[in-house]
Scaffold this motif. Structure first.
Motif, PDB file in Angstrom:
ATOM      1  N   UNK A  20      13.932   0.994  -1.689  1.00 58.28           N
ATOM      2  CA  UNK A  20      15.363   0.980  -1.429  1.00 58.28           C
ATOM      3  C   UNK A  20      16.126   0.194  -2.494  1.00 58.28           C
ATOM      4  N   UNK A  21      15.493  -0.813  -3.024  1.00 60.32           N
ATOM      5  CA  UNK A  21      16.179  -1.648  -4.007  1.00 60.32           C
ATOM      6  C   UNK A  21      16.543  -0.853  -5.249  1.00 60.32           C
ATOM      7  N   UNK A  22      15.629   0.028  -5.690  1.00 61.43           N
ATOM      8  CA  UNK A  22      15.923   0.838  -6.858  1.00 61.43           C
ATOM      9  C   UNK A  22      16.780   2.027  -6.512  1.00 61.43           C
ATOM     10  N   UNK A  23      16.610   2.567  -5.293  1.00 63.57           N
ATOM     11  CA  UNK A  23      17.347   3.768  -4.920  1.00 63.57           C
ATOM     12  C   UNK A  23      18.836   3.493  -4.793  1.00 63.57           C
ATOM     13  N   UNK A  24      19.204   2.291  -4.418  1.00 63.30           N
ATOM     14  CA  UNK A  24      20.606   1.991  -4.162  1.00 63.30           C
ATOM     15  C   UNK A  24      21.292   1.293  -5.333  1.00 63.30           C
ATOM     16  N   UNK A 109      28.395   4.798  -3.219  1.00 68.65           N
ATOM     17  CA  UNK A 109      27.153   4.053  -3.461  1.00 68.65           C
ATOM     18  C   UNK A 109      26.637   3.417  -2.179  1.00 68.65           C
ATOM     19  N   UNK A 110      27.560   2.882  -1.369  1.00 67.58           N
ATOM     20  CA  UNK A 110      27.159   2.297  -0.095  1.00 67.58           C
ATOM     21  C   UNK A 110      26.591   3.331   0.852  1.00 67.58           C
ATOM     22  N   UNK A 111      27.176   4.534   0.852  1.00 64.74           N
ATOM     23  CA  UNK A 111      26.672   5.607   1.705  1.00 64.74           C
ATOM     24  C   UNK A 111      25.274   6.041   1.263  1.00 64.74           C
ATOM     25  N   UNK A 112      25.032   6.038  -0.040  1.00 65.26           N
ATOM     26  CA  UNK A 112      23.693   6.370  -0.535  1.00 65.26           C
ATOM     27  C   UNK A 112      22.677   5.332  -0.067  1.00 65.26           C
ATOM     28  N   UNK A 113      23.114   4.057  -0.018  1.00 65.35           N
ATOM     29  CA  UNK A 113      22.222   2.997   0.454  1.00 65.35           C
ATOM     30  C   UNK A 113      21.892   3.190   1.928  1.00 65.35           C
ATOM     31  N   UNK A 114      22.905   3.543   2.720  1.00 65.40           N
ATOM     32  CA  UNK A 114      22.672   3.820   4.147  1.00 65.40           C
ATOM     33  C   UNK A 114      21.752   5.021   4.305  1.00 65.40           C
ATOM     34  N   UNK A 115      21.983   6.051   3.502  1.00 62.60           N
ATOM     35  CA  UNK A 115      21.169   7.263   3.541  1.00 62.60           C
ATOM     36  C   UNK A 115      19.700   6.956   3.246  1.00 62.60           C
ATOM     37  N   UNK A 116      19.455   6.118   2.225  1.00 60.63           N
ATOM     38  CA  UNK A 116      18.088   5.749   1.873  1.00 60.63           C
ATOM     39  C   UNK A 116      17.431   4.929   2.980  1.00 60.63           C
ATOM     40  N   UNK A 117      18.182   3.976   3.552  1.00 59.80           N
ATOM     41  CA  UNK A 117      17.621   3.134   4.615  1.00 59.80           C
ATOM     42  C   UNK A 117      17.307   3.955   5.856  1.00 59.80           C
ATOM     43  N   UNK A 118      18.229   4.849   6.222  1.00 59.49           N
ATOM     44  CA  UNK A 118      18.010   5.699   7.393  1.00 59.49           C
ATOM     45  C   UNK A 118      16.776   6.571   7.207  1.00 59.49           C
ATOM     46  N   UNK A 119      16.595   7.131   6.018  1.00 57.90           N
ATOM     47  CA  UNK A 119      15.432   7.974   5.760  1.00 57.90           C
ATOM     48  C   UNK A 119      14.136   7.210   5.857  1.00 57.90           C
ATOM     49  N   UNK A 120      14.121   5.972   5.364  1.00 62.58           N
ATOM     50  CA  UNK A 120      12.904   5.163   5.430  1.00 62.58           C
ATOM     51  C   UNK A 120      12.546   4.801   6.863  1.00 62.58           C
ATOM     52  N   UNK A 121      13.557   4.415   7.659  1.00 65.31           N
ATOM     53  CA  UNK A 121      13.285   4.032   9.045  1.00 65.31           C
ATOM     54  C   UNK A 121      12.741   5.216   9.834  1.00 65.31           C
ATOM     55  N   UNK A 122      13.383   6.386   9.710  1.00 64.21           N
ATOM     56  CA  UNK A 122      12.923   7.561  10.447  1.00 64.21           C
ATOM     57  C   UNK A 122      11.538   7.985   9.973  1.00 64.21           C
ATOM     58  N   UNK A 123      11.251   7.851   8.677  1.00 66.93           N
ATOM     59  CA  UNK A 123       9.934   8.208   8.160  1.00 66.93           C
ATOM     60  C   UNK A 123       8.849   7.302   8.733  1.00 66.93           C
ATOM     61  N   UNK A 124       9.147   6.005   8.859  1.00 64.90           N
ATOM     62  CA  UNK A 124       8.176   5.081   9.455  1.00 64.90           C
ATOM     63  C   UNK A 124       7.946   5.425  10.923  1.00 64.90           C
ATOM     64  N   UNK A 125       9.010   5.728  11.647  1.00 67.11           N
ATOM     65  CA  UNK A 125       8.849   6.131  13.046  1.00 67.11           C
ATOM     66  C   UNK A 125       8.037   7.422  13.152  1.00 67.11           C
ATOM     67  N   UNK A 126       8.214   8.324  12.184  1.00 65.69           N
ATOM     68  CA  UNK A 126       7.443   9.562  12.162  1.00 65.69           C
ATOM     69  C   UNK A 126       5.961   9.280  11.949  1.00 65.69           C
ATOM     70  N   UNK A 127       5.640   8.381  11.024  1.00 65.63           N
ATOM     71  CA  UNK A 127       4.247   8.024  10.784  1.00 65.63           C
ATOM     72  C   UNK A 127       3.633   7.344  12.002  1.00 65.63           C
ATOM     73  N   UNK A 128       4.412   6.526  12.678  1.00 61.71           N
ATOM     74  CA  UNK A 128       3.933   5.921  13.918  1.00 61.71           C
ATOM     75  C   UNK A 128       3.666   6.999  14.962  1.00 61.71           C
ATOM     76  N   UNK A 129       4.495   8.037  14.973  1.00 57.98           N
ATOM     77  CA  UNK A 129       4.297   9.141  15.910  1.00 57.98           C
ATOM     78  C   UNK A 129       2.984   9.858  15.700  1.00 57.98           C
ATOM     79  N   UNK A 130       2.597  10.081  14.450  1.00 59.24           N
ATOM     80  CA  UNK A 130       1.335  10.792  14.204  1.00 59.24           C
ATOM     81  C   UNK A 130       0.142   9.901  14.548  1.00 59.24           C
ATOM     82  N   UNK A 131       0.287   8.580  14.394  1.00 63.56           N
ATOM     83  CA  UNK A 131      -0.778   7.663  14.821  1.00 63.56           C
ATOM     84  C   UNK A 131      -0.951   7.728  16.335  1.00 63.56           C
TER      85      UNK A 131
END
Length: 463
Positions: A20-24, A109-131
């Motif tokens: 996220x640090x580089x993406x934003x 730029x702020x919206x892109x940061x929110x977009x990146x953070x939201x994608x990471x959180x949902x992706x982690x929840x998705x990985x937890x779902x497959x576990x």
């Protein structure tokens, strides 16, 4: 609410998700908007999963297919509600992000940061779902039943893994000139068999307790175990970036040793586990202790370069042999209902079906690859029925057809392959198409190849 908001602050997100640090590019995201975007994303995910699941259930198809198709509809292929910061997608590609921007003074730029953070959180929840999903599958498996089924189911399972894997991998390498890693991953996706779909159809036509039904179920369970080991090995090869015989042998041995060692150690610790749960008086003791055990094994599998899902599956197999199995199965269901749909909807949402648009000349090869995978997926499983020996009276075609559907297990392969970066968008979409078509084809075909059950068979099923 303040605790959750603080947890989702960008300081914590940067700690856990360095990308996220580089993406934003130095722009910090509004934590309130991050929380709002995650909540809205979950609303979209749950609505898509239930609507699709209910429609499929009412037309006698697996609900998991509805969750997948629902994800495709709300994802990048159709509505663009659930979009992830992967590839060339940005905040302006997401209708959800555009909705959040209304009435706020958030910069692009702020919206892109929110977009990146939201994608990471949902992706982690998705990985937890497959576990959680693999833990649940392990709980539903029975080692004693697998042993009882005997060598016939084992032969069907091994052939059902080796044949499609070999045909798929070699075909993609030599016919379509794909590189070795995505070819191996696509070949591995062909090995899966959905036990849930096949068992449901067999029960409906009164053949679940028949000899063919028992062989199919036993082989399907063994297929899942072998397939998960194959997935762990292939995903580890992606991490190392090398295809060497030594690495392959090492990973196969380590995966088998980990699975066997976890089961043996679990049997030794089983009395301690039961005693600990019985002596605890607070609410949720069984569920939380069991999930801790699953997460520890998942962590161990991850740090030895295997997949976390192998550890979750091993934990399920171990706890399935305890006297707490039935109670734990009931308690894990609502947890799975929360997290597992996130995984399936996200798999569908990330699938860009536009890469298979035949009107674009460059996409036609992807369509041909999808057709090839579907053919190999069908042939590679149908031939397994004819490997059964010493039973000329068996309906061997029915056994092969019963092994065809990939279902949720195939989607796990596609999701892991896409997340690891091993699969191109066209190959990932081709695997999704293969999973959908084999899962749609198998139930009606299985009803056709099985003759109408005799009154004696119906009486046995009723009993």
């Amino acid at each position: 609410m303040s605790i959750l908001t603080a947890t989702l602050s960008m300081t914590h997100l940067y700690s856990y998700f360095p990308l996220l640090a580089t993406a934003t590019e130095g722009e910090t995201a509004d934590s309130a908007l991050v929380l709002a975007s995650v909540l809205l994303s979950l609303v979209v995910i749950y609505f898509a999963s239930k609507l699709g699941g209910e429609i499929c259930f009412r037309i006698n198809l697996p609900p998991v297919l509805g969750e997948l198709v629902g994800g495709v509809i709300v994802g990048v292929s159709v509505l663009g509600l659930l979009v992830f910061p992967e590839g060339d997608f940005h905040a302006n590609n997401s209708l959800l992000m555009q909705f959040l921007q209304l009435g706020t003074d958030t910069t692009p730029e702020g919206l892109e940061a929110v977009f990146a953070a939201q994608g990471e959180v949902i992706s982690v929840l998705s990985e937890l779902g497959v576990i959680i999903l693999l833990f649940e599958i392990g709980l539903e498996s029975d080692l004693k039943e697998l042993i009882r089924v005997g060598p016939q189911a084992a032969v069907v399972a091994v052939v059902g893994v080796v044949t499609p894997f070999t045909l798929g991998t070699l075909g993609l390498v030599y016919l379509f000139h794909l590189s070795i890693v995505p070819s191996i991953f696509a070949g591995a996706a062909l090995t899966a068999t959905s036990i849930g779909i096949t068992a449901k159809v067999l029960a409906e036509i009164g053949r679940l307790s028949s000899s063919e039904g028992q062989i199919i179920i036993g082989a399907a369970v063994l297929d899942d175990i072998l397939g998960i080991i194959v997935l762990a090995v292939v995903a580890s090869l992606v991490k190392t970036g090398e295809i060497q015989i030594f690495n392959i042998v090492y990973l196969m041995i380590s995966a088998a040793a980990f699975l066997i060692g976890a089961i043996l150690m679990g049997r030794l610790l089983r009395p301690f586990y039961v005693k600990l749960v019985d002596e605890m008086k607070t609410r949720g003791q069984l569920l939380l202790v069991s999930l801790c055990f699953a997460f520890v094994l998942s962590y161990i599998a991850q740090i030895i370069q295997l997949e976390a899902i192998l550890g979750a599956f091993a934990a399920g197999l171990v706890l399935a042999e305890t006297e707490k199995r039935k109670e734990l199965e009931e308690q894990i269901i609502p947890i799975a209902d929360i997290f597992v749909p996130i995984f399936f909807v996200c798999v569908g949402a990330k699938t860009d079906l536009s890469v298979l648009n035949p009107a674009i000349p460059s996409n036609r090869e992807g369509l041909i690859v999808a057709a090839f995978l579907v053919i190999v997926a069908i042939i590679g499983k149908v031939v397994t029925g004819f490997t059964v020996f010493g039973k000329p009276e068996l309906n061997k075609l029915a056994i092969g057809v019963g092994m065809i559907p990939r279902g949720e297990v195939g989607l796990v392969f596609a999701g892991v392959g896409s997340a690891s970066g091993a699969l191109s968008p066209s190959t990932d979409a081709a695997i999704i198409i293969m999973v959908i078509l084999t899962t749609f084809i198998a139930p009606p075909w299985l009803r056709i190849v099985f003759k109408e059950p005799t009154p004696k068979t119906q009486e046995q099923e009723s009993t």
